[in-house]
Design a protein around this motif. Structure first.
Motif, PDB file in Angstrom:
ATOM      1  N   ILE A  52       0.845  -1.207   0.000  1.00  0.00           N
ATOM      2  CA  ILE A  52       0.000   0.000   0.000  1.00  0.00           C
ATOM      3  C   ILE A  52       0.876   1.252   0.000  1.00  0.00           C
ATOM      4  CG2 ILE A  52      -1.659   1.348   1.376  1.00  0.00           C
ATOM      5  CD1 ILE A  52      -2.849  -1.323   2.306  1.00  0.00           C
ATOM      6  N   GLY A  53       0.558   2.161  -0.919  1.00  0.00           N
ATOM      7  CA  GLY A  53       1.263   3.449  -0.963  1.00  0.00           C
ATOM      8  C   GLY A  53       2.516   3.462  -1.802  1.00  0.00           C
ATOM      9  N   LEU A  54       2.846   2.324  -2.419  1.00  0.00           N
ATOM     10  CA  LEU A  54       4.036   2.265  -3.271  1.00  0.00           C
ATOM     11  C   LEU A  54       3.588   2.427  -4.721  1.00  0.00           C
ATOM     12  CD1 LEU A  54       6.912   1.819  -2.149  1.00  0.00           C
ATOM     13  CD2 LEU A  54       6.850  -0.465  -3.097  1.00  0.00           C
ATOM     14  N   GLY A  55       3.776   3.621  -5.264  1.00  0.00           N
ATOM     15  CA  GLY A  55       3.298   3.925  -6.620  1.00  0.00           C
ATOM     16  C   GLY A  55       4.139   3.276  -7.703  1.00  0.00           C
ATOM     17  N   GLU A  56       3.607   3.292  -8.914  1.00  0.00           N
ATOM     18  CA  GLU A  56       4.262   2.651 -10.061  1.00  0.00           C
ATOM     19  C   GLU A  56       5.615   3.282 -10.369  1.00  0.00           C
ATOM     20  OE1 GLU A  56       3.083   1.230 -14.573  1.00  0.00           O
ATOM     21  OE2 GLU A  56       1.494   1.857 -13.201  1.00  0.00           O
ATOM     22  N   ASN A  57       5.706   4.610 -10.260  1.00  0.00           N
ATOM     23  CA  ASN A  57       6.980   5.300 -10.549  1.00  0.00           C
ATOM     24  C   ASN A  57       8.076   4.872  -9.582  1.00  0.00           C
ATOM     25  OD1 ASN A  57       5.814   6.675 -12.649  1.00  0.00           O
ATOM     26  ND2 ASN A  57       5.371   8.510 -11.454  1.00  0.00           N
ATOM     27  N   ILE A  58       7.700   4.697  -8.304  1.00  0.00           N
ATOM     28  CA  ILE A  58       8.667   4.272  -7.277  1.00  0.00           C
ATOM     29  C   ILE A  58       9.145   2.847  -7.580  1.00  0.00           C
ATOM     30  CG2 ILE A  58       8.929   3.706  -4.815  1.00  0.00           C
ATOM     31  CD1 ILE A  58       6.886   5.999  -4.255  1.00  0.00           C
ATOM     32  N   ILE A  59       8.194   1.968  -7.877  1.00  0.00           N
ATOM     33  CA  ILE A  59       8.533   0.563  -8.176  1.00  0.00           C
ATOM     34  C   ILE A  59       9.459   0.488  -9.385  1.00  0.00           C
ATOM     35  CG2 ILE A  59       7.596  -1.678  -8.897  1.00  0.00           C
ATOM     36  CD1 ILE A  59       4.991  -0.858  -7.327  1.00  0.00           C
ATOM     37  N   ASN A  60       9.109   1.205 -10.448  1.00  0.00           N
ATOM     38  CA  ASN A  60       9.932   1.189 -11.674  1.00  0.00           C
ATOM     39  C   ASN A  60      11.338   1.709 -11.405  1.00  0.00           C
ATOM     40  OD1 ASN A  60       7.813   0.155 -13.168  1.00  0.00           O
ATOM     41  ND2 ASN A  60       7.121   2.149 -13.903  1.00  0.00           N
ATOM     42  N   HIS A  61      11.433   2.731 -10.562  1.00  0.00           N
ATOM     43  CA  HIS A  61      12.744   3.313 -10.230  1.00  0.00           C
ATOM     44  C   HIS A  61      13.603   2.300  -9.458  1.00  0.00           C
ATOM     45  CE1 HIS A  61      15.769   6.191  -9.026  1.00  0.00           C
ATOM     46  NE2 HIS A  61      15.550   5.905  -7.745  1.00  0.00           N
ATOM     47  N   ILE A  62      12.995   1.635  -8.460  1.00  0.00           N
ATOM     48  CA  ILE A  62      13.743   0.641  -7.659  1.00  0.00           C
ATOM     49  C   ILE A  62      14.252  -0.489  -8.556  1.00  0.00           C
ATOM     50  CG2 ILE A  62      13.497  -1.147  -5.863  1.00  0.00           C
ATOM     51  CD1 ILE A  62      11.494   0.818  -4.458  1.00  0.00           C
ATOM     52  N   ILE A  63      13.395  -0.996  -9.438  1.00  0.00           N
ATOM     53  CA  ILE A  63      13.771  -2.114 -10.328  1.00  0.00           C
ATOM     54  C   ILE A  63      14.863  -1.672 -11.307  1.00  0.00           C
ATOM     55  CG2 ILE A  63      12.918  -3.639 -12.165  1.00  0.00           C
ATOM     56  CD1 ILE A  63      10.236  -3.719 -10.560  1.00  0.00           C
ATOM     57  N   LYS A  64      14.752  -0.431 -11.801  1.00  0.00           N
ATOM     58  CA  LYS A  64      15.756   0.100 -12.737  1.00  0.00           C
ATOM     59  C   LYS A  64      17.138   0.169 -12.069  1.00  0.00           C
ATOM     60  CE  LYS A  64      16.669   4.162 -15.625  1.00  0.00           C
ATOM     61  NZ  LYS A  64      16.236   5.556 -15.926  1.00  0.00           N
ATOM     62  N   ILE A  65      17.184   0.672 -10.834  1.00  0.00           N
ATOM     63  CA  ILE A  65      18.451   0.761 -10.095  1.00  0.00           C
ATOM     64  C   ILE A  65      18.975  -0.645  -9.789  1.00  0.00           C
ATOM     65  CG2 ILE A  65      19.523   1.557  -7.928  1.00  0.00           C
ATOM     66  CD1 ILE A  65      18.757   3.867  -9.828  1.00  0.00           C
TER      67      ILE A  65
END
Length: 1009
Positions: free
Chosen positions: A798-811
């Motif tokens: 809950i509260g973890l947006g798509e942009n945050i998830i994509n950024h974590i996976i990219k890094i």
């Protein structure tokens, strides 16, 4: 007294101005014996088809117009354009559409000048204060002179009583020799509605605006009194209506011509194509009844050609096959179109209608003039691509989506009006709660009339009375406009030849509602996004094998074994608690049973299920009124379940054609008494002629009458049962892929996600926790030698947006994270903020790097408190240490997980109190042990609801009397272990668990119950 016509009616579709409902205002017009009225909503014709039809029903002449802002030489004037004839309709549709799309609600004069002047009347309005800002009336007079030149004999100056510019308007009229028109703007129906109008203005615009009290409907007598000094202005209004002769064309079907690459007639191409398709079908399918298929095809072709619908079928075939070629997920069928053999042969649907005894007449009837509905289901993520294809193929100006009118609902109306009346929030909330408990779907007025308790409150409390009275006036009014979830229009030429359009969120939308579009004969489709198809698409993509679902075996024993066990969570239409209970009872053993079950599990026919079950297991004898009905009712054990069965019975008994029988079914289902009496006479007469006696014919008619409302569309039920079977098959043979796809789709629906996770665990799938280095955005299934596994996805946090998830996976893709500090150092803290990192820690994402979540949270707090120097090396932060280690107790850990995920995931409250559960041996079925998850007070009741989880991990809802609750207030706490003595009570066919006694287990020596 001179006759008068109102030319300034604003209905509820002038959203910010009016509260007028068409039915109410036309009653006023009729009562005053006025012969006509003109609708002039602001910038739109939304209400025109309904207004036009309602006027004709009441024998009132409808005049169509529109209130617009005209932009002329940097000045903006208010005008009304009135239709003179049908050419004027096309012009006004273009003008409104272009003003809304290109000019921000303003009509450019140069654009208006380019249209035929003989087809529209222009009413020029100077009756408002803002006109004085133009400084000098000489300039205004000059503008009017120039504009009126282009509208010879079609230009009127509008005059309203007691307006600031009254004398100036008269002067302009006299000096330029322009006719003057008496008008009276209508924004509410009668004087007493003023407060409701004021409330609506408050809701949509909180700034205080002066609202005129006299903008309600005026009789001809009142108008004559108001304009007694200007009798010509009244006469002009009445004479103008005589010049307005627009006729709206209904039921004339306008289908675009489907373009074929080869130069041949479309009908010939259609016949040639079907001949080839049938030949291939009969060659590849070992059917003995080839003649049945040929005769059925000939019959369908004749109907389609006679109704000029060949292009319609070719258009549908084209976009469905275009989608399938690109491997888009398209539904096997929806609605009555599944009853067409041609639809099946053209690959529009995926089920053979003859095999399942489906009727073409249910879909297309030559005696019904309306266009049949082709509703097509698509994967939600591919639907827009299909619409884009259609726009490119038929032209962007010939395709648009359909408007929806969002109405003012009860709950929000009460909140808004409560604020308008300056009532406090608590009072408004309490009133809403009271009404919610008793609300029936019709409306507030009927709710209060049908309930004595509510009626007493209404009559005894003046504040509630005022609140409800105003709510009733506003309830059901149009609040705003939206886009229909699936509706798409394809026109034979530019849309605005048939209706105006507007733009919202970069989507071009019709100004007419879907039912109105059908009436004017424009081709309408429903491109519906179905979540099940999105799940299937994702599942098949993960499997990476070529699976053709339409070729799977529909008699798979394993599928029916799972059905009998009700292992159907995640299965389309078969996953609710009620239907799973039914599956265990009925134990379907063939595909036809699934169709019947889905058709019966609805309000009304649900009462027939027990009868169906008893006949299926041969505990109740099946008696057919006549042997001729046996073939029709055999598959449903002698019970009428489908609409198609009614049609077939009528054909068999009374000798109707299938077209006539389907019309008969429709008439009977409407339950109009006079019509039913008439139809009964015809039915019995024909039945006697067909060899039935009066008594039997009468009995059969009465049975049909009873079941006409319950009968379900078998074509739709069969197509959707096929989709149910597809999802069941995927669950059985690719369960980890299927359940992971379900979890990824329903990640926002916490209740559904929890259900799917628990069901996966029951089916021996191991749910792996979040892992910062291994989890993906979606829930992913993992290959394992011993058991199936699904890794929890970041989406589920809950509260973890798509942009945050994509950024974590990219890094992470560059290099895996070595520690929490490594993660903190590398991510962009403007995007991944404190709350996001706290959620990741609490959800166990870093457990593989550091299992101590409490310590990580403490370190995170310190990291955010430290003010870093610009060049400070973050690696030094590894030296952060504590004199003592912080640990979360197991209970704290899983409560934090619940906060982050929205439910107990891998651990639950049972695990905390496992020893206590084991300590107490319970043999009495009325004694329940469990952990309290939630406590809710029942409003307007003497009970509380307690939700607790038992040793079987099942959540129970238990009711407890307030007196017992207060006595045991120290024992009843959230997340506490409890033992309860209960009893069962049946209320309205629902079993309720009631608390008899709370057992204080601390004082109990004997631990056996």
């Amino acid at each position: 007294m001179k006759k008068f016509t109102h030319f300034r009616l604003h209905t509820e579709c002038s959203i910010y101005k009016s509260i007028v409902k068409i039915e109410d205002i036309l009653k006023k017009v009729k009562n005053d014996e006025q012969k006509c009225i003109c609708i002039t909503d602001t910038n739109n014709l939304f209400n025109v088809p309904r207004f036009y039809n309602e006027c004709l029903k009441k024998n009132i002449k409808p005049i169509i117009g529109c209130d617009l802002k005209l932009k002329y030489k940097k000045k903006k004037y208010n005008i009304a354009l009135i239709l003179k004839n049908n050419f004027g309709y096309i012009n006004i549709c273009k003008l409104i559409s272009k003003s809304l799309i290109y000019n921000k609600n303003f009509l450019n004069y140069n654009f208006l000048k380019g249209f035929l002047k003989k087809n529209l009347f222009l009413i020029f309005n100077l009756n408002y204060k803002k006109i004085n800002k133009f400084n000098n009336f000489k300039f205004i007079k000059n503008d009017i002179k120039n504009i009126s030149k282009n509208f010879k004999n079609h230009f009127y100056l509008e005059i309203q009583k007691n307006k600031k510019n009254y004398n100036k308007i008269l002067n302009i009229s006299n000096s330029l020799n322009l006719p003057i028109l008496a008008t009276h703007p209508i924004y509410f129906s009668e004087k007493k509605d003023f407060l409701a109008k004021k409330a609506k203005m408050f809701i949509f615009n909180k700034k205080k605006k002066k609202i005129l009290k006299n903008n309600f409907f005026k009789t001809s007598k009142k108008i004559n009194k108001i304009f007694y000094k200007l009798p010509n202005s009244i006469k002009n209004a009445y004479e103008l209506q005589k010049k307005c002769n627009f006729i709206m064309n209904f039921n004339k079907i306008k289908i675009p011509i489907f373009k074929i690459k080869i130069k041949i007639n479309n009908n010939y191409y259609f016949l040639k194509l079907l001949k080839k398709k049938l030949k291939n079908f009969l060659k590849n399918n070992s059917t003995k009844n080839k003649k049945i298929y040929k005769n059925r095809l000939i019959g369908e072709i004749k109907t389609i050609i006679s109704m000029n619908l060949v292009d319609y079928f070719l258009i549908v075939r084209d976009f469905v096959n275009w989608s399938k070629k690109r491997k888009f997920q398209v539904g096997p069928g929806r609605g009555s179109c599944a009853g067409s053999l041609i639809s099946y042969l053209l690959n529009i649907t995926e089920l053979d209608p003859i095999k399942y005894n489906l009727l073409f007449e249910r879909f297309l009837n030559s005696e019904r003039q309306n266009i049949p509905d082709f509703d097509i289901d698509f994967c939600q993520f591919e639907r827009e691509k299909v619409i884009e294809y259609i726009k490119i193929k038929y032209g962007i100006d010939s395709v648009c989506q359909i408007v929806t009118f969002n109405k003012m609902a009860l709950k929000n109306s009460i909140k808004d009006i409560g604020k308008f009346l300056k009532f406090n929030y608590y009072f408004i909330n309490e009133v809403n709660k009271i009404i919610e408990n008793f609300y029936i779907k019709i409306n507030t007025l009927e709710t209060f009339k049908s309930n004595r308790f509510l009626l007493n409150i209404y009559n005894s409390n003046i504040k509630i009375k005022n609140l409800i009275d105003l709510s009733i006036k506003l309830e059901g009014l149009t609040k705003n406009f939206g886009t229909h979830s699936g509706g798409v229009v394809i026109s034979s030429n530019s849309i605005f030849y048939h209706m105006p359009i507007f733009i919202q969120n970069k989507i071009i939308i019709s100004q007419y509602f879907k039912d109105d579009i059908e009436k004017i004969g424009i081709l309408k489709f429903d491109f519906l996004g179905l979540s099940t198809l999105s799940i299937i698409k994702n599942c098949l993509k993960k499997i990476k094998k070529k699976i053709t679902l339409k070729k799977i075996n529909l008699n798979d024993k394993k599928c029916f074994k799972w059905l009998k066990e009700a292992n159907t969570v995640g299965v389309f239409q078969l996953e609710s608690y009620g239907i799973r209970k039914l599956l265990r009872k009925i134990k379907p053993d063939n595909f036809e049973n699934i169709i019947a079950l889905i058709s019966l599990y609805r309000p009304g026919p649900i009462k027939l299920i027990n009868d169906f079950y008893l006949r299926k297991i041969k505990k109740k004898k099946i008696i057919y009124i006549d042997k001729k009905l046996e073939n029709i009712l055999k598959e449903t054990h002698g019970i009428i379940v489908y609409q198609e069965q009614i049609t077939q019975i009528v054909k068999e008994v009374a000798g109707y054609t299938l077209n006539e029988a389907d019309l008969f079914r429709i008439m009977i289902s409407k339950k109009k008494i006079n019509e039913m009496i008439n139809q009964k006479k015809i039915f019995i007469k024909k039945s006697i002629k067909n060899g039935f006696d009066f008594k039997k014919a009468d009995l059969i008619f009465n049975i049909i009458k009873e079941f006409a409302n319950y009968g379900f569309n078998k074509s739709h039920a069969t197509a959707y049962s096929l989709l149910s079977y597809y999802t069941l098959w995927l669950k059985i043979y690719y369960i980890d892929y299927f359940m992971a796809s379900n979890m990824s789709f329903f990640f926002k629906d916490l209740k559904k996600l929890n259900l799917i996770i628990n069901d996966s665990i029951k089916n021996n799938i191991k749910i792996l926790p979040l892992n910062i280095n291994k989890s993906d955005k979606d829930f992913i299934n993992l290959k394992s030698q011993f058991y199936k596994k699904i890794r929890f996805g970041f989406k589920g946090l809950i509260g973890l947006g798509e942009n945050i998830i994509n950024h974590i996976i990219k890094i992470r893709n560059k290099k895996k994270f070595k520690s929490f500090f490594d993660f903190y150092k590398r991510i962009d803290k403007r995007l991944v903020n404190y709350k996001s990192m706290e959620a990741l820690i609490s959800g166990g994402s870093f457990d593989s790097l550091n299992y101590n979540r409490a310590n990580l949270i403490k370190k995170l707090i310190i990291l955010y408190k430290i003010n870093f120097k610009k060049n400070e090396n973050i690696i030094n932060l590894k030296n952060i240490y504590f004199k003592k280690n912080y640990f979360w107790k197991f209970k704290k850990k899983i409560l934090e997980e619940k906060l982050i995920f929205g439910f107990f995931i891998i651990n639950n409250m049972y695990n905390i109190y496992k020893n206590r559960f084991l300590n107490f041996m319970i043999f009495n079925k009325n004694i329940i042990k469990g952990v309290i998850l939630n406590i809710k007070e029942k409003f307007m009741s003497n009970f509380f609801n307690i939700y607790l989880i038992n040793e079987k991990n099942i959540i129970l809802e238990i009711q407890i009397n307030k007196n017992i609750f207060i006595e045991n207030i120290n024992i009843i706490n959230k997340y506490k272990f409890i033992i309860i003595s209960t009893m069962e009570k049946k209320i309205n066919d629902n079993k309720i668990i009631l608390v008899n006694k709370i057992i204080n287990f601390k004082n109990v020596k004997n631990k056996i119950f």
